[in-house]
Design an enzyme around this catalytic site. Sequence first.
Site, PDB file in Angstrom:
ATOM      1  N   ASN A 212      -1.734  -0.340   6.904  1.00  0.00           N
ATOM      2  CA  ASN A 212      -1.194  -1.629   7.372  1.00  0.00           C
ATOM      3  C   ASN A 212      -0.307  -2.320   6.340  1.00  0.00           C
ATOM      4  O   ASN A 212      -0.223  -3.532   6.272  1.00  0.00           O
ATOM      5  CB  ASN A 212      -2.320  -2.529   7.876  1.00  0.00           C
ATOM      6  CG  ASN A 212      -3.357  -2.828   6.805  1.00  0.00           C
ATOM      7  OD1 ASN A 212      -3.244  -2.360   5.678  1.00  0.00           O
ATOM      8  ND2 ASN A 212      -4.353  -3.615   7.144  1.00  0.00           N
TER       9      ASN A 212
ATOM     10  N   HIS B 135      -1.739  -5.505   1.237  1.00  0.00           N
ATOM     11  CA  HIS B 135      -3.004  -6.198   0.985  1.00  0.00           C
ATOM     12  C   HIS B 135      -2.694  -7.582   0.437  1.00  0.00           C
ATOM     13  O   HIS B 135      -1.747  -7.743  -0.339  1.00  0.00           O
ATOM     14  CB  HIS B 135      -3.848  -5.449  -0.057  1.00  0.00           C
ATOM     15  CG  HIS B 135      -4.921  -6.322  -0.653  1.00  0.00           C
ATOM     16  ND1 HIS B 135      -6.135  -6.497  -0.056  1.00  0.00           N
ATOM     17  CD2 HIS B 135      -4.922  -7.116  -1.753  1.00  0.00           C
ATOM     18  CE1 HIS B 135      -6.845  -7.359  -0.772  1.00  0.00           C
ATOM     19  NE2 HIS B 135      -6.131  -7.750  -1.814  1.00  0.00           N
TER      20      HIS B 135
ATOM     21  N   TYR C  95     -12.159  -2.879  -3.671  1.00  0.00           N
ATOM     22  CA  TYR C  95     -12.684  -2.938  -2.292  1.00  0.00           C
ATOM     23  C   TYR C  95     -14.214  -2.969  -2.241  1.00  0.00           C
ATOM     24  O   TYR C  95     -14.792  -2.612  -1.211  1.00  0.00           O
ATOM     25  CB  TYR C  95     -12.150  -1.759  -1.483  1.00  0.00           C
ATOM     26  CG  TYR C  95     -10.723  -1.930  -0.989  1.00  0.00           C
ATOM     27  CD1 TYR C  95     -10.361  -3.032  -0.207  1.00  0.00           C
ATOM     28  CD2 TYR C  95      -9.740  -0.990  -1.293  1.00  0.00           C
ATOM     29  CE1 TYR C  95      -9.063  -3.192   0.248  1.00  0.00           C
ATOM     30  CE2 TYR C  95      -8.431  -1.139  -0.831  1.00  0.00           C
ATOM     31  CZ  TYR C  95      -8.100  -2.240  -0.055  1.00  0.00           C
ATOM     32  OH  TYR C  95      -6.814  -2.404   0.413  1.00  0.00           O
TER      33      TYR C  95
ATOM     34  N   LYS D  35       0.836  -1.201   0.000  1.00  0.00           N
ATOM     35  CA  LYS D  35       0.000   0.000   0.000  1.00  0.00           C
ATOM     36  C   LYS D  35       0.876   1.258   0.000  1.00  0.00           C
ATOM     37  O   LYS D  35       2.093   1.174   0.206  1.00  0.00           O
ATOM     38  CB  LYS D  35      -0.933  -0.057   1.216  1.00  0.00           C
ATOM     39  CG  LYS D  35      -1.899  -1.261   1.182  1.00  0.00           C
ATOM     40  CD  LYS D  35      -2.847  -1.246   2.378  1.00  0.00           C
ATOM     41  CE  LYS D  35      -3.781  -2.455   2.339  1.00  0.00           C
ATOM     42  NZ  LYS D  35      -4.778  -2.433   3.440  1.00  0.00           N
TER      43      LYS D  35
ATOM     44  N   GLU E 244      -9.061 -10.235  -8.137  1.00  0.00           N
ATOM     45  CA  GLU E 244      -8.128  -9.123  -7.938  1.00  0.00           C
ATOM     46  C   GLU E 244      -6.995  -9.145  -8.966  1.00  0.00           C
ATOM     47  O   GLU E 244      -6.571  -8.094  -9.455  1.00  0.00           O
ATOM     48  CB  GLU E 244      -7.587  -9.166  -6.501  1.00  0.00           C
ATOM     49  CG  GLU E 244      -8.705  -8.876  -5.494  1.00  0.00           C
ATOM     50  CD  GLU E 244      -8.335  -9.174  -4.045  1.00  0.00           C
ATOM     51  OE1 GLU E 244      -7.173  -9.558  -3.771  1.00  0.00           O
ATOM     52  OE2 GLU E 244      -9.225  -9.016  -3.177  1.00  0.00           O
TER      53      GLU E 244
HETATM   54  P1  RTP Z   1      -6.616  -6.353   2.972  1.00  0.00           P
HETATM   55  O1  RTP Z   1      -7.953  -6.616   2.295  1.00  0.00           O
HETATM   56  O2  RTP Z   1      -6.126  -4.940   2.802  1.00  0.00           O
HETATM   57  O3  RTP Z   1      -5.594  -7.385   2.648  1.00  0.00           O
HETATM   58  O4  RTP Z   1      -6.821  -6.502   4.548  1.00  0.00           O
HETATM   59  P2  RTP Z   1      -7.662  -7.561   5.330  1.00  0.00           P
HETATM   60  O5  RTP Z   1      -8.259  -8.575   4.401  1.00  0.00           O
HETATM   61  O6  RTP Z   1      -6.787  -8.052   6.429  1.00  0.00           O
HETATM   62  O7  RTP Z   1      -8.794  -6.659   5.937  1.00  0.00           O
HETATM   63  P3  RTP Z   1     -10.231  -6.296   5.349  1.00  0.00           P
HETATM   64  O8  RTP Z   1     -11.235  -6.666   6.366  1.00  0.00           O
HETATM   65  O9  RTP Z   1     -10.394  -6.826   3.959  1.00  0.00           O
HETATM   66  O10 RTP Z   1     -10.159  -4.717   5.297  1.00  0.00           O
HETATM   67  C1  RTP Z   1      -9.574  -4.058   4.193  1.00  0.00           C
HETATM   68  C2  RTP Z   1      -8.718  -2.923   4.672  1.00  0.00           C
HETATM   69  O11 RTP Z   1      -9.543  -1.903   5.202  1.00  0.00           O
HETATM   70  C3  RTP Z   1      -8.823  -1.212   6.191  1.00  0.00           C
HETATM   71  N1  RTP Z   1      -9.613  -1.149   7.401  1.00  0.00           N
HETATM   72  N2  RTP Z   1      -9.810  -0.049   8.049  1.00  0.00           N
HETATM   73  N3  RTP Z   1     -10.702   1.890   9.897  1.00  0.00           N
HETATM   74  C4  RTP Z   1     -10.999   0.607  10.085  1.00  0.00           C
HETATM   75  O12 RTP Z   1     -11.616   0.235  11.056  1.00  0.00           O
HETATM   76  C5  RTP Z   1     -10.570  -0.351   9.104  1.00  0.00           C
HETATM   77  N4  RTP Z   1     -10.838  -1.648   9.096  1.00  0.00           N
HETATM   78  C6  RTP Z   1     -10.232  -2.165   7.999  1.00  0.00           C
HETATM   79  C7  RTP Z   1      -7.526  -1.942   6.459  1.00  0.00           C
HETATM   80  O13 RTP Z   1      -6.460  -1.243   5.825  1.00  0.00           O
HETATM   81  C8  RTP Z   1      -7.748  -3.276   5.805  1.00  0.00           C
HETATM   82  O14 RTP Z   1      -6.538  -3.815   5.350  1.00  0.00           O
HETATM   83 MG    MG Z   2      -9.369  -8.075   2.692  1.00  0.00          MG
END
Ligand code: RTP
Ligand code: MG
Length: 147
Positions: A112, A115, A49, A9, A126
Amino acid sequence: MERTYLMIKPDGVQRNLIGEVVSRFEKKGFTLVGAKLMTVSKETAETHYAEHKERPFFGELVDFITSGPVFAMVWEGENVISTARTMMGATNPADAAPGTIRGDYGVQVAMNVIHGSDSPESAAREISIFFTEEELNSYDKTISKWV
Ligand code: RTP
Ligand code: MG
């Protein structure tokens, strides 16, 4: 052979973590089949997203991922989708174990570092959003029987 979409990112790119992150997946034994530094359009970010479009952080997420270049990658290998997720660590870096990418380099949930696709369906979707077939390189490594 399984493939996954990984994306460093904008925070990871600007903190000079491309080499560190790529190095972890190389050393693990996975194969890089595609990579590019790119700026994501708002439309592409919203498509990528889409599953989060009703979440309160969706706008911030799209703004952040389009705020500067990302390093988009496709990696190949046995169980690469789930193993990459394990190597990335928990979504919130505060919960991510030391030794994982987010555990070692992240602080905030929005920034973070990386992704990674969360399922074979997500990976296929994706990869097709960010790469054309011509940009992906299938090749056998001489050492492939070792890892
Ligand atoms: P990613 O898709 O980025 O690999 O991350 P992930 O599966 O671990 O998490 P996901 O639930 O898919 O969430 C996507 C991204 O959204 C951001 N996020 N922000 N502000 C918040 O509470 C919040 N929660 C999630 C994070 O950057 C997450 O990677
Ligand atoms: Mg995710």
